[in-house]
Design an enzyme around this catalytic site. Structure first.
Site, PDB file in Angstrom:
ATOM      1  N   ALA A 309       0.814  -1.217   0.000  1.00  0.00           N
ATOM      2  CA  ALA A 309       0.000   0.000   0.000  1.00  0.00           C
ATOM      3  C   ALA A 309       0.851   1.272   0.000  1.00  0.00           C
ATOM      4  O   ALA A 309       0.639   2.153  -0.844  1.00  0.00           O
ATOM      5  CB  ALA A 309      -0.974  -0.006   1.176  1.00  0.00           C
ATOM      6  N   VAL A 670     -15.990  15.677  -3.193  1.00  0.00           N
ATOM      7  CA  VAL A 670     -14.988  15.706  -4.248  1.00  0.00           C
ATOM      8  C   VAL A 670     -14.413  14.325  -4.441  1.00  0.00           C
ATOM      9  O   VAL A 670     -14.483  13.503  -3.570  1.00  0.00           O
ATOM     10  CB  VAL A 670     -13.884  16.699  -3.871  1.00  0.00           C
TER      11      VAL A 670
END
Length: 670
Positions: A309, A670
């Site tokens: 990750a 957003v």
């Protein structure tokens, strides 16, 4: 986010999809950054590459134990049994008796007067000291349960101070001083100063660029996400992004193919990790800049211990830097350093029977299924004159309305007409003789006397149901963008731009044409002069008069009620949203219920004061709100009248409590 304008709730951009948290038990919001980003394995992943040892039925011992526990819980529920030590009724009565002695007669009188003003004298007469005690006890229970759930999640990941990865990144830290000047943390640099080589991967893994126009590669991303992406805490629901959804999100206008990054196993070519970014012009208060919206960070469950990750995050950051973009926005359910805002998930039941059968929501005590279903019934058809589906010819009018509406909020994306067309219409699917195929978005407008006065949209994001013999999919609709011109009834229309050319260019396009490099013009807008003019003379959401708020509340309730009817007719089971934009103005009236999921907003390489996210209306939310934490920190350091006045001024700049202004927040998703 008390100043958020949305795209995924209508609150964040198209790729930041809202989470399918349940009304009664949470589902972790769609994460763009995983909880195990510093190398720790997740709770549902093995600690090594190999699969856990399985028994003869193909299940691990952990899975068998979990299944037995669920079966036992269901049996207790059917038999009407409960754990006496945790029975909520007993706790409520005990708490209520303890609290009742602390409620004064003056408080009871004040509440009675408030109830009488809102609901009439008969309702006020029902307010007694005992009833108030029970309500307070119930609120305390809700607060304790919610905070306990969030604390458990926080402990599952590392403490913020121990995030080995994030404390090396240009993000705001909990120990930072109060923000004086909002802006970049690190400066942009030319591509020649950016790392040229990809970050190293463990042996037998390789970087690949995923071509989302290639159906087979898009299908690989779909397969990876559908088996390994966000699911709720007890592994009952998991997001099921369709290939059409992924194509719609990842092909945002101006997208860079190099921002769609995958990791394959060299020996098998299997796709085992993915991360993506799309271009995104973001405005935070009075400043706007070019950024990347990061999404779909996913690592195969069997590889969660490989520390992939953080390497994925660093690699997508490098690719963005090479193209001249040095800022990003991402959303995560958990707490990382450091949230700029936090919003809560809400859910509106449509198919009450199915949601109860799959455990998404619960039937209230002493209520029949039939009565429960009737609670959420909707009118047979919409009652909104001028309603119709949006068409391509509506793009200029809808774009103007959206830009004006979103300018009211403290933090919101900025969309050109070209982007408006993409996010609202390109996901409509393919018309066939039997209906639309592969539809992702539904967008409607209200036309009155030849003028577009309102618009609203929602998108489809189903979740797979992992442990149910009767139902396999939860058909969830997510509130997307909406806008109405009632908030501008006392504001002048913006003047048409005086552009002197027939084909005007944006400030950024002109700068690039003159020889400037992308990294040098991140602060310039992509909006054309006429589009930029749409944002002029728009008042902030927290300065609007009570009259405007009243008109807005009335209109939004009509629009959202219409949206719910359409969602029902299109076969959706639930409509989800978060507390961004003006959503708190209609949540209660339209019977949305609070979930236990929270969506936190983060900005990469941008320092700013927190933005209100519509929180604070329910017990315990204040403790999770970055705005309130920020203000409390300032208040502790303030001494004397002058200092306190400065704090009050900062509070006004950061964003007021929704209760003070009658609206939800400052964020457009957003």
């Amino acid at each position: 986010m008390s100043g958020l304008g949305e795209a995924s709730n209508g609150a964040a951009s198209s790729s930041s999809a809202s989470v399918p948290a349940r009304v009664s038990s949470i589902a972790q919001p769609p994460t763009t950054v995983e909880d195990n980003d510093d190398g720790g394995s997740s709770s549902d992943a093995s600690d090594d590459e190999t699969a856990p040892t399985t028994t003869g039925d193909g299940q691990t011992a952990k899975q068998r134990k979990k299944k037995k526990s669920k079966a036992a819980a269901k049996l207790r529920k059917k038999l009407g049994l409960s754990n006496p030590t945790s029975d909520p009724t007993e706790k409520l009565l005990a708490s209520g008796n303890a609290v009742s002695g602390k409620i004064s007669d003056d408080v009871v009188t004040q509440v009675q007067q408030a109830v009488a003003a809102e609901h009439g004298s008969s309702a006020a007469n029902a307010v007694t000291k005992a009833n108030l005690a029970k309500v307070m006890a119930m609120m305390n229970m809700e607060r304790s349960a919610m905070l306990s759930s969030q604390e458990t999640k926080a402990k599952a990941s590392k403490q913020i101070a121990d995030h080995k990865f994030w404390k090396t990144q240009p993000v705001m830290k909990p120990t930072d001083a109060p923000v004086d000047e909002e802006g970049s943390i690190q400066p942009s640099v030319p591509p020649s100063e950016v790392r040229q080589e990809p970050y190293p991967l463990p042996a037998d893994f390789e970087w690949v660029t995923v071509d989302v126009d290639n159906p087979s590669e898009l299908k690989e991303v779909y397969d990876l996400l559908s088996a390994n992406y966000v699911e709720d805490d007890d592994a009952t629901f998991r997001f099921d992004y369709s290939p059409q959804f992924l194509h719609w999100v990842l092909k945002h206008p101006g997208y860079h193919r190099t921002w769609h990054i995958g990791v394959r196993v060299v020996s098998t070519s299997k796709l085992v990790a993915f991360i993506s970014g799309i271009p995104h012009e973001l405005r935070v208060r009075e400043k706007s800049y070019q950024s990347t919206e990061i999404n779909f960070l996913c690592v195969h469950k069997k590889l969660r211990s490989k520390r992939l990750a953080p390497v994925l995050i660093k690699e997508v950051t490098r690719q963005c830097h090479l193209t001249g973009v040095f800022h990003a926005i991402y959303t995560v359910g958990s707490v990382l350093p450091t949230p700029v805002s936090c919003a809560r998930y809400y859910h509106r039941t449509i198919n009450a029977r199915k949601l109860a059968e799959i455990g998404f929501s619960a039937i209230p005590h002493n209520m029949s299924m039939e009565a429960h279903v009737r609670r959420f019934e909707l009118p047979a058809r919409p009652n909104l004159p001028g309603l119709r589906e949006m068409e391509r010819g509506d793009v200029p009018s809808v774009g103007k309305l959206m830009r004006r509406y979103m300018r009211r909020f403290d933090m919101a994306p900025r969309f050109t007409d070209h982007e408006v067309e993409h996010i609202l219409l390109s996901g409509r699917g393919e018309d066939t003789p039997t209906g639309r195929k592969g539809q992702v978005t539904w967008t409607y407008v209200v036309e009155t006397e030849g003028r577009i006065t309102d618009m609203f949209a929602f998108y489809s994001l189903p979740s797979s149901i992992l442990d149910n013999d009767k139902h396999k999919s939860l058909n969830a609709a997510y509130l997307f963008y909406y806008a109405t011109d009632v908030v501008f009834s006392d504001s002048p229309e913006p003047q048409e731009s005086g552009a002197s050319t027939s084909s005007p260019s944006s400030e950024r396009a002109l700068a690039l044409a003159s020889g400037k490099e992308p990294w040098q013009v991140n602060h310039l807008t992509n909006l054309l002069p006429s589009e930029l003019a749409d944002e002029s003379r728009v008042p902030s959401w927290d300065t609007e008069s009570p009259t405007i708020k009243s008109l807005l509340k009335q209109r939004l309730n009509l629009l959202i009620n219409t949206l719910l009817i359409i969602a029902r007719d299109e076969g959706f089971d639930v409509v989800n949203c978060v507390t961004v934009m003006d959503n708190p103005l209609f949540l209660q009236e339209q019977k949305f219920g609070p979930g236990d999921g929270f969506l936190r907003f983060y900005l990469f390489n941008w320092r700013c004061k927190p933005v209100a996210g519509g929180m604070g209306g329910r017990p315990g939310e204040g403790e999770l709100d970055p705005v309130q934490s920020y203000v409390k920190g300032l208040a502790k350091k303030a001494s004397g009248e002058e200092e306190r006045a400065m704090v009050e001024q900062l509070v006004r700049k950061v964003g007021r409590n929704p209760a003070d202004v009658g609206s939800g927040n400052g964020i457009v998703m957003v």
